[in-house]
Design an enzyme around this catalytic site. Structure first.
Site, PDB file in Angstrom:
ATOM      1  N   CYS A  77      -9.369   5.191   5.551  1.00 37.26           N
ATOM      2  CA  CYS A  77     -10.343   4.109   5.340  1.00 37.26           C
ATOM      3  C   CYS A  77     -11.286   4.017   6.545  1.00 37.26           C
ATOM      4  CB  CYS A  77      -9.620   2.795   5.020  1.00 37.26           C
ATOM      5  SG  CYS A  77     -10.736   1.529   4.357  1.00 37.26           S
ATOM      6  N   HIS A 175      -6.794   4.357   0.305  1.00 33.57           N
ATOM      7  CA  HIS A 175      -5.532   4.067   0.988  1.00 33.57           C
ATOM      8  C   HIS A 175      -4.400   4.798   0.272  1.00 33.57           C
ATOM      9  CE1 HIS A 175      -6.790   0.838   3.751  1.00 33.57           C
ATOM     10  NE2 HIS A 175      -7.717   0.614   2.834  1.00 33.57           N
ATOM     11  N   GLU A 177      -1.383   4.914   1.091  1.00 31.83           N
ATOM     12  CA  GLU A 177      -0.183   4.074   1.141  1.00 31.83           C
ATOM     13  C   GLU A 177      -0.193   2.974   0.080  1.00 31.83           C
ATOM     14  OE1 GLU A 177      -3.038   1.704   3.701  1.00 31.83           O
ATOM     15  OE2 GLU A 177      -2.765   3.811   3.148  1.00 31.83           O
TER      16      GLU A 177
END
Length: 193
Positions: A77, A175, A177
């Protein structure tokens, strides 16, 4: 394997650490140059505003260290955006790893882009076993245009870069994650490079 998440006060680091743990690895949070230099893999996260994040990197000297790293480095990001030459956000010079300037969305779309979108034109080991048009999770108001280092792209009013790769440096605008099974696989691919 030693995985270091750069902890410079501008990252969503706990969720990245947990995502790595779910894959069966441990990661250390650190801003210590020696520890970062000796890592097998380095993750450079970022959430927040570009000029204040760069100020933190400069204050710690990490702005000089990161471009000199020789092991695989993944910017996520804002981390990816700071690896570029420049960002319009806060009129900020970046680390100059990727030769592209980050600009603000102004194509009649809602800003920030928040939520799920598709990645395509995949061309990196990061996307091993990832299908075209898989969904990933994004939260951003600025983007990198498509460049020679683009290895994935997305459309949101304009076709833009969602992943970059140059030598040992990788960056994702999304992202991993927070991107469910697809994101976990991308993170795993990075850790297994």
């Amino acid at each position: 394997m030693k995985i270091v998440i750069i902890n410079y006060g501008a990252g969503n680091i706990q969720s990245i650490k947990f995502a790595i743990q779910r894959l069966g690895y441990e990661a250390v949070l650190s801003d210590d140059p020696e520890e970062i230099k000796t890592a097998d893999k380095v993750i450079f996260p970022g959430v927040g505003e570009a000029s204040s994040a760069m100020a933190k990197l400069r204050a710690s000297g990490l702005h000089k260290l990161i471009p000199e790293l020789t092991q695989p480095v993944l910017g996520i990001c804002l981390g990816m955006q700071l690896m570029c030459n420049y960002t319009e956000e806060g009129d900020t010079n970046g680390l100059g790893i990727f030769d592209v300037n980050v600009v603000r969305f102004n194509h009649g779309v809602k800003v920030p882009q928040i939520g799920w979108n598709q990645i395509e034109e995949l061309s990196s080991p990061l996307f091993e076993e990832i299908k075209e048009k898989e969904y990933i999770y994004l939260v951003h108001s600025y983007y990198a245009p498509v460049t020679k280092d683009t290895v994935a792209q997305t459309n949101y009013g304009v076709t833009y870069t969602t992943a970059l790769q140059k030598d040992n440096f990788f960056g994702t605008q999304f992202h991993p994650e927070k991107s469910s099974v697809t994101g976990s696989k991308i993170l795993k691919n990075f850790l297994e490079l």
